[in-house]
Design a protein around this motif. Structure first.
Motif, mmCIF file in Angstrom:
data_model
loop_
_atom_site.group_PDB
_atom_site.id
_atom_site.type_symbol
_atom_site.label_atom_id
_atom_site.label_comp_id
_atom_site.label_asym_id
_atom_site.label_seq_id
_atom_site.Cartn_x
_atom_site.Cartn_y
_atom_site.Cartn_z
ATOM 1 N N VAL A 65 0.862 -1.173 0.000
ATOM 2 C CA VAL A 65 0.000 0.000 0.000
ATOM 3 C C VAL A 65 0.902 1.227 0.000
ATOM 4 N N LEU A 66 0.646 2.116 -0.966
ATOM 5 C CA LEU A 66 1.444 3.322 -1.112
ATOM 6 C C LEU A 66 0.579 4.551 -0.855
ATOM 7 N N ARG A 67 1.176 5.550 -0.207
ATOM 8 C CA ARG A 67 0.480 6.798 0.142
ATOM 9 C C ARG A 67 1.252 7.981 -0.424
ATOM 10 N N ALA A 68 0.651 9.162 -0.309
ATOM 11 C CA ALA A 68 1.285 10.379 -0.817
ATOM 12 C C ALA A 68 2.743 10.442 -0.372
ATOM 13 N N GLY A 69 3.634 10.698 -1.330
ATOM 14 C CA GLY A 69 5.066 10.787 -1.063
ATOM 15 C C GLY A 69 5.828 9.507 -1.345
ATOM 16 N N ASP A 70 5.114 8.379 -1.511
ATOM 17 C CA ASP A 70 5.770 7.106 -1.811
ATOM 18 C C ASP A 70 6.033 6.979 -3.305
ATOM 19 N N THR A 71 6.918 6.053 -3.656
ATOM 20 C CA THR A 71 7.272 5.799 -5.051
ATOM 21 C C THR A 71 7.378 4.304 -5.304
ATOM 22 N N PHE A 72 7.351 3.934 -6.599
ATOM 23 C CA PHE A 72 7.725 2.576 -6.968
ATOM 24 C C PHE A 72 8.427 2.596 -8.312
ATOM 25 N N TYR A 73 9.210 1.552 -8.545
ATOM 26 C CA TYR A 73 9.926 1.369 -9.801
ATOM 27 C C TYR A 73 9.458 0.072 -10.439
ATOM 28 N N ALA A 74 9.122 0.141 -11.728
ATOM 29 C CA ALA A 74 8.784 -1.047 -12.499
ATOM 30 C C ALA A 74 9.795 -1.155 -13.635
ATOM 31 N N ALA A 75 10.624 -2.177 -13.575
ATOM 32 C CA ALA A 75 11.635 -2.404 -14.607
ATOM 33 C C ALA A 75 10.952 -2.828 -15.911
ATOM 34 N N PRO A 76 11.642 -2.697 -17.041
ATOM 35 C CA PRO A 76 11.066 -3.140 -18.306
ATOM 36 C C PRO A 76 10.600 -4.599 -18.224
ATOM 37 N N HIS A 77 9.445 -4.864 -18.813
ATOM 38 C CA HIS A 77 8.857 -6.200 -18.940
ATOM 39 C C HIS A 77 8.350 -6.798 -17.623
#
Length: 102
Positions: A65-77
């Motif tokens: 669960v992500l809230r304001a100020g959080d980030t995520f990275y999705a690599a290619p594929h």
């Protein structure tokens, strides 16, 4: 290049391109509560910043669960998607730019 037009891309989901060049794109995505960013994958690297609201986010096999100020990275594929738990706005950056968005 800035496009002030919001495009409806799903039920309760709108997208607006903020700026892009050949190697980078920034997109704002607004979600109503319950809006879904369906699981998908693409050839682009993606970094997403949660500007406001709350999401359930899945990247690969990891869910959080992500809230304001959080980030995520999705690599290619890598499969990824979000479910909006509270009306929210995301900032998505893609490298290279998403030609399918323009």
């Amino acid at each position: 290049m800035n496009n002030p037009t919001w495009l409806t891309v799903g039920e309760g989901v709108q997208r607006r391109i903020l700026a892009y060049g050949p190697e980078l794109m920034l997109v704002k995505v607004a979600f109503e509560t319950g809006g879904i960013g369906a699981r998908h994958h693409h050839v682009h690297s993606q970094i997403t910043y949660v500007e406001s609201g709350v999401f359930r986010c899945t990247v690969g096999e990891q869910e959080q669960v992500l809230r304001a100020g959080d980030t995520f990275y999705a690599a290619p594929h890598v499969w990824h998607g979000v479910e909006c738990l509270e009306a929210s706005v995301l900032l998505d950056s893609f490298s290279p730019m998403r030609e399918d968005f323009v």
